[in-house]
Design a protein around this motif. Structure first.
Motif, PDB file in Angstrom:
ATOM      1  N   MET A   1       0.842  -1.161  -0.174  1.00 50.55           N
ATOM      2  CA  MET A   1      -0.043  -0.056   0.056  1.00 50.55           C
ATOM      3  C   MET A   1       0.944   1.147  -0.185  1.00 50.55           C
ATOM      4  N   LYS A   2       0.298   1.969  -0.654  1.00 52.30           N
ATOM      5  CA  LYS A   2       1.189   3.388  -1.006  1.00 52.30           C
ATOM      6  C   LYS A   2       1.321   4.027   0.467  1.00 52.30           C
ATOM      7  N   GLY A   3       2.387   4.632   0.774  1.00 50.19           N
ATOM      8  CA  GLY A   3       2.778   5.465   1.933  1.00 50.19           C
ATOM      9  C   GLY A   3       3.438   4.634   2.992  1.00 50.19           C
ATOM     10  N   THR A   4       3.257   3.482   2.978  1.00 44.32           N
ATOM     11  CA  THR A   4       3.798   2.492   3.917  1.00 44.32           C
ATOM     12  C   THR A   4       5.040   2.093   3.835  1.00 44.32           C
ATOM     13  N   VAL A   5       6.170   2.689   4.661  1.00 46.06           N
ATOM     14  CA  VAL A   5       7.406   2.487   4.261  1.00 46.06           C
ATOM     15  C   VAL A   5       7.718   1.064   4.813  1.00 46.06           C
ATOM     16  N   LEU A   6       8.429   0.415   4.166  1.00 44.12           N
ATOM     17  CA  LEU A   6       8.952  -0.916   4.856  1.00 44.12           C
ATOM     18  C   LEU A   6      10.042  -0.794   5.547  1.00 44.12           C
ATOM     19  N   GLN A   7      10.388  -0.096   6.318  1.00 41.58           N
ATOM     20  CA  GLN A   7      11.690   0.108   7.189  1.00 41.58           C
ATOM     21  C   GLN A   7      11.507  -0.443   8.409  1.00 41.58           C
ATOM     22  N   ARG A   8      11.620  -1.745   8.264  1.00 40.97           N
ATOM     23  CA  ARG A   8      11.384  -2.609   9.452  1.00 40.97           C
ATOM     24  C   ARG A   8      12.632  -2.462  10.297  1.00 40.97           C
ATOM     25  N   PRO A   9      12.506  -2.826  11.689  1.00 46.69           N
ATOM     26  CA  PRO A   9      13.478  -2.768  12.377  1.00 46.69           C
ATOM     27  C   PRO A   9      14.280  -4.157  11.893  1.00 46.69           C
ATOM     28  N   GLY A  10      15.619  -4.191  11.957  1.00 44.06           N
ATOM     29  CA  GLY A  10      16.419  -5.466  11.540  1.00 44.06           C
ATOM     30  C   GLY A  10      17.524  -5.240  10.693  1.00 44.06           C
ATOM     31  N   ARG A  11      18.074  -6.422  10.552  1.00 47.59           N
ATOM     32  CA  ARG A  11      19.392  -6.263   9.814  1.00 47.59           C
ATOM     33  C   ARG A  11      19.406  -5.837   8.283  1.00 47.59           C
ATOM     34  N   TRP A  12      18.377  -6.530   7.777  1.00 49.59           N
ATOM     35  CA  TRP A  12      18.321  -6.314   6.475  1.00 49.59           C
ATOM     36  C   TRP A  12      18.232  -5.008   5.757  1.00 49.59           C
ATOM     37  N   LEU A  13      17.494  -4.085   6.450  1.00 49.06           N
ATOM     38  CA  LEU A  13      17.347  -2.790   5.744  1.00 49.06           C
ATOM     39  C   LEU A  13      18.134  -1.719   6.697  1.00 49.06           C
ATOM     40  N   THR A  14      18.744  -2.197   7.840  1.00 50.27           N
ATOM     41  CA  THR A  14      19.311  -1.168   8.687  1.00 50.27           C
ATOM     42  C   THR A  14      20.554  -1.577   9.290  1.00 50.27           C
ATOM     43  N   TRP A  15      21.280  -2.501   8.618  1.00 48.55           N
ATOM     44  CA  TRP A  15      22.635  -3.212   8.982  1.00 48.55           C
ATOM     45  C   TRP A  15      23.566  -1.893   9.325  1.00 48.55           C
ATOM     46  N   GLY A  16      24.146  -2.025  10.529  1.00 51.02           N
ATOM     47  CA  GLY A  16      25.142  -0.878  10.812  1.00 51.02           C
ATOM     48  C   GLY A  16      24.786   0.334  11.246  1.00 51.02           C
ATOM     49  N   ALA A  17      23.352   0.880  11.026  1.00 51.76           N
ATOM     50  CA  ALA A  17      23.098   1.916  11.332  1.00 51.76           C
ATOM     51  C   ALA A  17      22.568   2.169  12.639  1.00 51.76           C
ATOM     52  N   THR A  18      22.679   3.404  13.439  1.00 56.69           N
ATOM     53  CA  THR A  18      21.926   3.713  14.547  1.00 56.69           C
ATOM     54  C   THR A  18      20.645   3.955  14.512  1.00 56.69           C
ATOM     55  N   ALA A  19      19.763   3.655  15.443  1.00 55.19           N
ATOM     56  CA  ALA A  19      18.603   4.258  15.429  1.00 55.19           C
ATOM     57  C   ALA A  19      18.174   5.840  14.904  1.00 55.19           C
ATOM     58  N   VAL A  20      19.055   6.575  15.324  1.00 54.68           N
ATOM     59  CA  VAL A  20      19.177   8.040  15.007  1.00 54.68           C
ATOM     60  C   VAL A  20      19.502   8.047  13.568  1.00 54.68           C
ATOM     61  N   GLU A  21      20.448   7.474  12.885  1.00 54.60           N
ATOM     62  CA  GLU A  21      20.604   7.374  11.550  1.00 54.60           C
ATOM     63  C   GLU A  21      19.610   7.101  10.706  1.00 54.60           C
ATOM     64  N   VAL A  22      18.879   6.022  11.214  1.00 56.03           N
ATOM     65  CA  VAL A  22      17.618   5.374  10.539  1.00 56.03           C
ATOM     66  C   VAL A  22      16.587   6.239  10.468  1.00 56.03           C
ATOM     67  N   ARG A  23      16.405   6.957  11.638  1.00 56.59           N
ATOM     68  CA  ARG A  23      15.057   8.065  11.639  1.00 56.59           C
ATOM     69  C   ARG A  23      15.553   9.321  11.056  1.00 56.59           C
ATOM     70  N   ALA A  24      16.831   9.659  11.013  1.00 54.74           N
ATOM     71  CA  ALA A  24      17.282  11.146  10.342  1.00 54.74           C
ATOM     72  C   ALA A  24      16.694  11.425   8.922  1.00 54.74           C
ATOM     73  N   THR A  25      16.450  12.534   8.647  1.00 54.92           N
ATOM     74  CA  THR A  25      16.238  12.917   7.239  1.00 54.92           C
ATOM     75  C   THR A  25      17.307  13.325   6.742  1.00 54.92           C
ATOM     76  N   LEU A  26      17.621  12.980   5.785  1.00 57.07           N
ATOM     77  CA  LEU A  26      19.031  13.097   5.041  1.00 57.07           C
ATOM     78  C   LEU A  26      18.882  13.826   3.496  1.00 57.07           C
ATOM     79  N   PRO A  27      19.874  14.424   3.074  1.00 57.14           N
ATOM     80  CA  PRO A  27      19.831  15.270   1.912  1.00 57.14           C
ATOM     81  C   PRO A  27      19.333  14.371   0.818  1.00 57.14           C
ATOM     82  N   GLY A  28      18.360  14.592  -0.046  1.00 52.69           N
ATOM     83  CA  GLY A  28      18.277  13.533  -1.206  1.00 52.69           C
ATOM     84  C   GLY A  28      16.609  12.791  -0.725  1.00 52.69           C
ATOM     85  N   ASP A  29      16.386  12.815   0.445  1.00 52.53           N
ATOM     86  CA  ASP A  29      15.337  12.089   0.773  1.00 52.53           C
ATOM     87  C   ASP A  29      13.988  12.684   0.134  1.00 52.53           C
ATOM     88  N   GLU A  30      14.008  14.003  -0.076  1.00 53.25           N
ATOM     89  CA  GLU A  30      12.975  14.677  -0.740  1.00 53.25           C
ATOM     90  C   GLU A  30      12.838  14.402  -2.038  1.00 53.25           C
TER      91      GLU A  30
END
Length: 189
Positions: free
Chosen positions: A1-30
């Motif tokens: 469904m559109k609008g639901t981002v599959l940013q599940r906690p876990g290693r597949w999509l967030t390997w090595g990243a901190t929780a702060v990095e995962v939640r951060a808005t970064l240049p290019g997200d727009e």
């Protein structure tokens, strides 16, 4: 469904990243405001950002490669040959430059180029944004890789296959890439 981002906690999509990095808005997200999948992966490099940057700007098919498993990349015709040295001929990247993904793949356009800090590519079809973000820290540099992807498959077996095959596969390749950049930048420092 559109609008639901599959940013599940876990290693597949967030390997090595901190929780702060995962939640951060970064240049290019727009550039892809409503993605179906977001991955944020990161590694700490024992080198300053200026030692990491040259490895990022030379990446690409027919350029410095992707620092992954070249043999896998080349099964898909991507012409990847990962360099183990800084290649001067590929150090001059500019906003708007388009880098092909292999001979028949879509081009990735440079959308953000902030030397020593941020490099963001967007596929010419607008379905994929891939950003590399360098953040200095006490240990040297945090290299954060963010992918934002819009899928043509919204539901059904194709989407399930993507999640079960492509997400873990992307982790295998991107982990190797991040560690490859780390190894090269630390060796060159």
């Amino acid at each position: 469904m559109k609008g639901t981002v599959l940013q599940r906690p876990g290693r597949w999509l967030t390997w090595g990243a901190t929780a702060v990095e995962v939640r951060a808005t970064l240049p290019g997200d727009e550039f892809l405001a409503d993605p179906d999948i977001v991955s944020t992966r990161a590694v700490t490099i024992d080198a300053p950002p200026e030692a990491v940057w040259p490895w990022l700007v030379q990446m690409g098919s027919g350029r410095g490669g992707a620092y992954t498993y070249d043999w896998i990349e080349n099964l898909f015709g991507l012409d990847m040959h990962s360099a183990d040295e800084i290649l001067p001929q590929f150090q001059h990247l500019a906003g708007g430059d388009e880098l092909p993904l292999g001979k028949n793949g879509p081009a990735m356009r440079v959308e953000v180029l902030d030397p020593g800090r941020t490099l963001v590519f967007r596929s010419v079809d607008g379905a994929w944004v891939w950003g590399f973000h360098l953040r200095p820290n006490r240990a040297g540099t945090r290299l954060i890789s963010r992918n934002r992807i819009a899928l043509a498959l919204r539901a059904g077996p194709g989407r399930a296959t993507y999640r079960l095959v492509m997400e873990p596969g992307s982790l295998i390749m991107e982990r190797r890439m991040l560690l490859g950049i780390k190894q090269r930048a630390e060796g060159a420092s």
